[in-house]
Scaffold this motif. Structure first.
Motif, PDB file in Angstrom:
ATOM      1  N   HIS A   1      65.722  39.551  18.659  1.00  0.00           N
ATOM      2  CA  HIS A   1      64.438  38.844  18.584  1.00  0.00           C
ATOM      3  C   HIS A   1      63.465  39.478  19.557  1.00  0.00           C
ATOM      4  O   HIS A   1      63.868  39.956  20.631  1.00  0.00           O
ATOM      5  CB  HIS A   1      64.597  37.351  18.887  1.00  0.00           C
ATOM      6  CG  HIS A   1      65.069  36.578  17.694  1.00  0.00           C
ATOM      7  ND1 HIS A   1      64.225  35.934  16.832  1.00  0.00           N
ATOM      8  CD2 HIS A   1      66.320  36.379  17.221  1.00  0.00           C
ATOM      9  CE1 HIS A   1      64.935  35.363  15.868  1.00  0.00           C
ATOM     10  NE2 HIS A   1      66.219  35.625  16.083  1.00  0.00           N
TER      11      HIS A   1
ATOM     12  N   HIS B   1      72.515  32.999  17.312  1.00  0.00           N
ATOM     13  CA  HIS B   1      72.447  33.595  15.976  1.00  0.00           C
ATOM     14  C   HIS B   1      73.545  34.652  15.789  1.00  0.00           C
ATOM     15  O   HIS B   1      74.222  34.683  14.758  1.00  0.00           O
ATOM     16  CB  HIS B   1      71.069  34.248  15.745  1.00  0.00           C
ATOM     17  CG  HIS B   1      69.951  33.268  15.720  1.00  0.00           C
ATOM     18  ND1 HIS B   1      68.646  33.619  15.478  1.00  0.00           N
ATOM     19  CD2 HIS B   1      69.929  31.919  15.920  1.00  0.00           C
ATOM     20  CE1 HIS B   1      67.863  32.547  15.530  1.00  0.00           C
ATOM     21  NE2 HIS B   1      68.634  31.504  15.806  1.00  0.00           N
TER      22      HIS B   1
ATOM     23  N   ASP C   1      72.115  40.491  16.402  1.00  0.00           N
ATOM     24  CA  ASP C   1      70.780  39.936  16.177  1.00  0.00           C
ATOM     25  C   ASP C   1      69.813  40.448  17.237  1.00  0.00           C
ATOM     26  O   ASP C   1      70.227  40.820  18.346  1.00  0.00           O
ATOM     27  CB  ASP C   1      70.818  38.402  16.212  1.00  0.00           C
ATOM     28  CG  ASP C   1      69.568  37.789  15.600  1.00  0.00           C
ATOM     29  OD1 ASP C   1      68.949  38.417  14.711  1.00  0.00           O
ATOM     30  OD2 ASP C   1      69.189  36.669  16.018  1.00  0.00           O
TER      31      ASP C   1
HETATM   32 MG    MG Z   1      67.942  35.574  14.640  1.00  0.00          MG
END
Ligand code: MG
Length: 411
Positions: A262, A294, A260
């Motif tokens: 961000h 995540h 993941d």
């Molecule tokens: Mg995420």
């Protein structure tokens, strides 16, 4: 004392008439690592969690109350994190134990007597018996319905000697008349509560099982067949044997990965693994943008072949706006647990220039272990930079790679 006054109208289909007490107040840590043995991990979960699970599987509608030591509230709270939703809903608030097992059971019975509906039959289980089978647990209730006081026993295979203080043999009792007794022991509630109260009045507080209490109070105690597999887990060797036995039932080993990213943007502090790390920026996202949680959630879902974080928690769903990502991670662990599986390990690499992860590594590991309900030695957190290259090097965002190993039973 006659049993005629003990009302036994309940039967197995009326499980609201039953209650289970799990005696988990002992201080014994003979098995090592300083924890009272009922809280020591067995195949990734505290022993008490296994014991609760076995009871709930056998008696799906019956309330369960643990008797714990007042000092163990945090440990008990950790046990709850190892149970799935169904198991947790069975648990009544714990009762608190006393200085001896007998006093602990009496305290538990007193709590049951104060409940809205007093049970007709109470099953008393030791926390250190995680292997009681469904058939044994149900047999104990049936036996108590018939006899009022019933305890499981197995024939003794070793010859037993009685000795004096100098360890000299003074008698060899006939083996065929001996039984090694186990738990769960089951009783008409009124009978065993009365026996405990009588013993308290008489100043007796150190009888080691409830069968002995009923016997002392003058009731007939029936033995029904126990199971040799229903071992009491006490010593370090017992733990090792129990762990081997539990892991053997989880032979389907799977690995999942998660990734993941961000973006970093305006704000103050970043969430990583449920911990807020001080920083002059924040991660941007629909939820709290906890990029580590995540990636770990996806690793667990991947190992189970159970979709991904987006399919379980769609960003289009307004209920996840600003959500604490620990919910996602915990849900993945609960889904695994409800399939009877365990997390063998979870490992992640956080890729960023800043914030520096090292000073926060241990608090992040602890947080993940609490969210997932697994021991700390199964959680690894590593960090690296990309030598100022790429988007992580330019501090535009944080990336995380995670990998998880899980064990499942064969379906
Ligand atoms: Mg995420």
């Amino acid at each position: 004392m006659p049993l005629a006054d003990i009302h036994l109208a309940a039967d197995l289909s009326d499980s609201a008439s039953f209650a289970v007490l799990i005696v988990a107040a002992g201080r014994g840590s003979r098995a090592g690592n300083g924890l009272p043995k009922q809280y020591r991990p067995l195949a990734g979960r505290p022993m008490l969690a296994h014991t609760i699970q076995a009871i709930v599987e056998a008696l799906p509608k019956t309330p369960v109350r643990c008797v714990i030591h007042p000092d163990d509230q945090d440990l008990y709270h950790q046990v709850l994190a190892h149970l799935d939703e169904t198991e947790r809903t069975h648990l009544e608030p714990p009762a608190y134990g006393g200085n001896t097992r007998q006093i602990s059971v009496k305290n538990g019975l007193t709590a049951l007597a104060a409940a809205e509906k007093t049970p007709k039959i109470v099953l008393i289980q030791d926390a250190a018996r995680p292997f009681s089978s469904t058939s044994l647990i149900r047999a104990s209730i049936k036996a108590a319905l018939t006899h009022g006081a019933a305890i499981p026993g197995v024939p003794v295979t070793d010859t037993i000697k009685q000795v004096n203080v100098r360890d000299e043999v003074i008698a060899t009792p006939d083996r065929s008349s001996l039984r090694a007794v186990q738990t769960p022991q089951a009783f008409a509630f009124d009978l065993i509560f009365k026996a405990h109260n009588m013993a308290a009045v008489a100043g007796i507080s150190d009888l080691t099982d409830d069968g002995a209490l009923a016997e002392w109070a003058g009731y007939t105690v029936a033995i029904f067949p126990g199971e040799t597999g229903n071992m009491k887990v006490t010593s370090a060797a017992d733990f090792s044997a129990a762990e081997t036995r539990l892991l053997k039932d989880l032979p389907d080993i799977r690995i999942g990965q998660g990734y993941d990213v961000h973006a970093l943007g305006e704000g103050c502090g970043v969430w990583l693994g449920g911990v807020n790390i001080p920083h002059n920026q924040s991660l941007i996202g629909h939820s709290d943008a906890d990029v580590l949680s995540h990636a770990m959630t996806d690793a667990l879902l991947g190992a189970m072949a159970d979709g991904d974080i987006g399919s379980h928690f769609p960003p289009s769903d307004p209920q996840w706006k600003g959500a604490a990502s620990r919910i996602f991670l915990k849900t993945a662990a609960d889904r695994l647990r409800s399939r009877g599986g365990m997390i063998a390990n979870i490992d992640a690499t956080i890729i960023c220039e800043r914030p520096k992860i090292g000073p926060h590594r241990e608090s992040i590991r602890l947080s993940i272990s609490e969210i997932l309900g697994i021991s700390l030695d199964r959680v690894a957190i590593k960090a690296t930079t990309t030598e100022r290259l790429g988007f992580t090097g330019r501090e535009e965002g944080i990336a995380v790679m995670a990998i998880a190993t899980i064990r499942l039973p064969l379906e």
